[in-house]
Design a protein around this motif. Structure first.
Motif, PDB file in Angstrom:
ATOM      1  N   LYS A 156     -36.320 -20.366  18.773  1.00 24.57           N
ATOM      2  CA  LYS A 156     -35.702 -20.526  17.627  1.00 24.57           C
ATOM      3  C   LYS A 156     -35.421 -19.394  16.853  1.00 24.57           C
ATOM      4  O   LYS A 156     -35.882 -18.082  16.970  1.00 24.57           O
ATOM      5  N   PRO A 157     -34.003 -19.256  16.304  1.00 22.02           N
ATOM      6  CA  PRO A 157     -33.579 -17.810  15.895  1.00 22.02           C
ATOM      7  C   PRO A 157     -34.203 -17.593  14.488  1.00 22.02           C
ATOM      8  O   PRO A 157     -34.618 -18.471  13.907  1.00 22.02           O
ATOM      9  N   LYS A 158     -34.237 -16.451  14.510  1.00 22.59           N
ATOM     10  CA  LYS A 158     -34.707 -15.852  12.961  1.00 22.59           C
ATOM     11  C   LYS A 158     -33.394 -15.276  12.287  1.00 22.59           C
ATOM     12  O   LYS A 158     -32.803 -14.673  12.803  1.00 22.59           O
ATOM     13  N   SER A 159     -33.594 -15.285  10.848  1.00 18.00           N
ATOM     14  CA  SER A 159     -32.203 -14.798  10.237  1.00 18.00           C
ATOM     15  C   SER A 159     -32.805 -13.158   9.937  1.00 18.00           C
ATOM     16  O   SER A 159     -33.938 -12.786  10.245  1.00 18.00           O
ATOM     17  N   VAL A 160     -31.812 -12.666   9.219  1.00 21.24           N
ATOM     18  CA  VAL A 160     -31.764 -11.015   9.117  1.00 21.24           C
ATOM     19  C   VAL A 160     -33.055 -11.013   8.132  1.00 21.24           C
ATOM     20  O   VAL A 160     -33.665  -9.846   8.080  1.00 21.24           O
ATOM     21  N   GLN A 161     -33.273 -11.915   7.276  1.00 22.82           N
ATOM     22  CA  GLN A 161     -34.445 -11.755   6.316  1.00 22.82           C
ATOM     23  C   GLN A 161     -35.699 -11.905   6.756  1.00 22.82           C
ATOM     24  O   GLN A 161     -36.594 -11.763   6.020  1.00 22.82           O
ATOM     25  N   SER A 162     -35.998 -12.343   7.900  1.00 19.54           N
ATOM     26  CA  SER A 162     -37.163 -12.793   8.410  1.00 19.54           C
ATOM     27  C   SER A 162     -38.118 -11.837   8.676  1.00 19.54           C
ATOM     28  O   SER A 162     -37.949 -10.787   8.972  1.00 19.54           O
ATOM     29  N   LYS A 163     -39.261 -12.240   8.277  1.00 20.34           N
ATOM     30  CA  LYS A 163     -40.642 -11.251   8.337  1.00 20.34           C
ATOM     31  C   LYS A 163     -40.854 -10.880   9.763  1.00 20.34           C
ATOM     32  O   LYS A 163     -41.588  -9.899   9.893  1.00 20.34           O
ATOM     33  N   THR A 164     -40.446 -11.810  10.716  1.00 21.06           N
ATOM     34  CA  THR A 164     -40.768 -11.649  12.078  1.00 21.06           C
ATOM     35  C   THR A 164     -39.474 -11.032  12.825  1.00 21.06           C
ATOM     36  O   THR A 164     -39.435 -11.323  14.107  1.00 21.06           O
ATOM     37  N   LYS A 165     -38.613 -11.005  12.151  1.00 23.82           N
ATOM     38  CA  LYS A 165     -37.234 -10.456  12.942  1.00 23.82           C
ATOM     39  C   LYS A 165     -37.451  -9.504  14.209  1.00 23.82           C
ATOM     40  O   LYS A 165     -36.850  -9.517  14.921  1.00 23.82           O
ATOM     41  N   SER A 166     -38.343  -8.427  13.986  1.00 21.27           N
ATOM     42  CA  SER A 166     -38.443  -7.321  14.870  1.00 21.27           C
ATOM     43  C   SER A 166     -39.065  -7.938  16.252  1.00 21.27           C
ATOM     44  O   SER A 166     -38.771  -7.618  17.351  1.00 21.27           O
ATOM     45  N   LYS A 167     -39.799  -8.729  16.006  1.00 21.79           N
ATOM     46  CA  LYS A 167     -40.420  -9.585  17.338  1.00 21.79           C
ATOM     47  C   LYS A 167     -39.475 -10.249  17.805  1.00 21.79           C
ATOM     48  O   LYS A 167     -39.239 -10.294  19.108  1.00 21.79           O
ATOM     49  N   TYR A 168     -38.784 -11.037  17.024  1.00 21.15           N
ATOM     50  CA  TYR A 168     -37.452 -11.929  17.646  1.00 21.15           C
ATOM     51  C   TYR A 168     -36.547 -11.013  18.327  1.00 21.15           C
ATOM     52  O   TYR A 168     -36.026 -11.343  19.444  1.00 21.15           O
ATOM     53  N   ARG A 198     -32.380 -29.334  18.561  1.00 17.07           N
ATOM     54  CA  ARG A 198     -32.451 -30.885  18.272  1.00 17.07           C
ATOM     55  C   ARG A 198     -33.384 -31.319  16.904  1.00 17.07           C
ATOM     56  O   ARG A 198     -34.214 -31.948  17.080  1.00 17.07           O
ATOM     57  N   GLU A 199     -33.249 -30.285  15.993  1.00 18.20           N
ATOM     58  CA  GLU A 199     -34.338 -30.442  14.868  1.00 18.20           C
ATOM     59  C   GLU A 199     -33.530 -30.238  13.743  1.00 18.20           C
ATOM     60  O   GLU A 199     -32.503 -29.520  13.781  1.00 18.20           O
ATOM     61  N   ASN A 200     -33.860 -30.272  12.381  1.00 19.18           N
ATOM     62  CA  ASN A 200     -33.216 -29.975  11.441  1.00 19.18           C
ATOM     63  C   ASN A 200     -33.443 -28.435  11.166  1.00 19.18           C
ATOM     64  O   ASN A 200     -34.392 -28.007  11.496  1.00 19.18           O
ATOM     65  N   THR A 201     -32.435 -27.901  10.657  1.00 16.74           N
ATOM     66  CA  THR A 201     -32.383 -26.470  10.468  1.00 16.74           C
ATOM     67  C   THR A 201     -31.469 -26.062   9.173  1.00 16.74           C
ATOM     68  O   THR A 201     -30.510 -26.821   8.865  1.00 16.74           O
ATOM     69  N   ARG A 202     -31.834 -25.213   8.492  1.00 18.62           N
ATOM     70  CA  ARG A 202     -31.234 -24.395   7.390  1.00 18.62           C
ATOM     71  C   ARG A 202     -30.382 -23.149   7.791  1.00 18.62           C
ATOM     72  O   ARG A 202     -29.897 -22.694   6.935  1.00 18.62           O
ATOM     73  N   LEU A 203     -30.588 -22.508   8.993  1.00 15.92           N
ATOM     74  CA  LEU A 203     -29.978 -21.546   9.432  1.00 15.92           C
ATOM     75  C   LEU A 203     -28.461 -21.573   9.265  1.00 15.92           C
ATOM     76  O   LEU A 203     -27.868 -22.521   9.817  1.00 15.92           O
ATOM     77  N   ASP A 204     -27.748 -20.708   8.990  1.00 21.46           N
ATOM     78  CA  ASP A 204     -26.295 -20.663   8.867  1.00 21.46           C
ATOM     79  C   ASP A 204     -25.740 -19.670  10.084  1.00 21.46           C
ATOM     80  O   ASP A 204     -26.725 -18.940  10.650  1.00 21.46           O
ATOM     81  N   ALA A 205     -24.515 -19.810  10.341  1.00 15.53           N
ATOM     82  CA  ALA A 205     -24.109 -19.007  11.383  1.00 15.53           C
ATOM     83  C   ALA A 205     -23.984 -17.681  11.161  1.00 15.53           C
ATOM     84  O   ALA A 205     -24.293 -16.775  12.317  1.00 15.53           O
ATOM     85  N   ASP A 206     -23.848 -17.147  10.102  1.00 17.02           N
ATOM     86  CA  ASP A 206     -23.879 -15.729   9.662  1.00 17.02           C
ATOM     87  C   ASP A 206     -25.104 -15.216   9.984  1.00 17.02           C
ATOM     88  O   ASP A 206     -25.480 -14.006  10.700  1.00 17.02           O
ATOM     89  N   ARG A 215     -16.535 -11.820  16.209  1.00 18.12           N
ATOM     90  CA  ARG A 215     -17.917 -12.354  16.625  1.00 18.12           C
ATOM     91  C   ARG A 215     -17.445 -13.996  16.365  1.00 18.12           C
ATOM     92  O   ARG A 215     -16.806 -14.439  15.387  1.00 18.12           O
ATOM     93  N   HIS A 216     -18.043 -14.779  17.114  1.00 26.11           N
ATOM     94  CA  HIS A 216     -17.948 -16.321  16.991  1.00 26.11           C
ATOM     95  C   HIS A 216     -19.463 -16.562  17.101  1.00 26.11           C
ATOM     96  O   HIS A 216     -20.363 -16.379  17.821  1.00 26.11           O
ATOM     97  N   ALA A 217     -19.842 -17.634  16.139  1.00 26.08           N
ATOM     98  CA  ALA A 217     -21.312 -18.065  16.067  1.00 26.08           C
ATOM     99  C   ALA A 217     -21.166 -19.614  15.863  1.00 26.08           C
ATOM    100  O   ALA A 217     -20.360 -19.901  14.975  1.00 26.08           O
ATOM    101  N   GLY A 218     -22.152 -20.401  16.335  1.00 28.54           N
ATOM    102  CA  GLY A 218     -22.066 -21.727  16.173  1.00 28.54           C
ATOM    103  C   GLY A 218     -23.610 -22.202  16.267  1.00 28.54           C
ATOM    104  O   GLY A 218     -24.192 -21.883  16.995  1.00 28.54           O
ATOM    105  N   ILE A 219     -23.843 -23.209  15.356  1.00 26.75           N
ATOM    106  CA  ILE A 219     -24.906 -24.149  15.351  1.00 26.75           C
ATOM    107  C   ILE A 219     -25.014 -25.464  15.700  1.00 26.75           C
ATOM    108  O   ILE A 219     -24.001 -26.246  14.917  1.00 26.75           O
ATOM    109  N   ILE A 220     -25.049 -25.956  16.885  1.00 24.39           N
ATOM    110  CA  ILE A 220     -24.818 -27.240  17.591  1.00 24.39           C
ATOM    111  C   ILE A 220     -26.224 -27.887  17.415  1.00 24.39           C
ATOM    112  O   ILE A 220     -27.075 -27.820  18.350  1.00 24.39           O
TER     113      ILE A 220
END
Length: 133
Positions: A9-21, A52-60, A84-89
């Protein structure tokens, strides 16, 4: 072109576990791509998150940690990525059939994994052959 997959699962820029990701991203890049850094610039990057799950993550927030993680591996600074091109499908909605994969090995793995893995991140990076206006 270089392409890789990450079954997380992707992590956002603000995530506390970003470095592990970002460590997982670097490992995936090393697994799928040769160790040579790009020599032709500018670059064009794509990131897709299939889920296949609900997510609030945006492409940025999806793409920025990916490009930050590849600094020092694929390029010295992510400022060389000029397009850059990003998409959440959401695979439950069948909106992904318009995507074109240019790396067949990764495409076959992605198509197979999409049906068996609940989430997967697909990334490509290539020298840009376009004019920036």
């Amino acid at each position: 072109m270089k392409a890789f997959l990450l079954k997380r699962k992707p992590k956002s820029v603000q995530s506390k576990t970003k470095s592990k990701y970002q460590e997982y991203l670097r490992e995936a890049y090393n697994e799928y791509c040769d160790s040579d850094a790009f020599e032709e610039f500018p670059l064009y990057g794509k990131v897709y998150y299939f889920h296949r799950e609900n997510t609030r993550l945006d492409a940025d927030n999806l793409s920025k940690p990916v490009w930050d993680a590849l600094e020092g591996l694929a390029y010295e600074d992510d400022s060389v990525i000029k397009l850059r091109h990003a998409g959440i499908i959401d695979l439950r909605k069948r909106t992904w059939n318009c995507l074109t994969f240019h790396c067949y090995r990764i495409m076959l793995q992605t198509v197979f994994l999409i049906w068996w893995v609940p989430r997967i991140i697909f990334c490509t990076l290539s020298s840009a052959d376009f004019a920036i206006i």
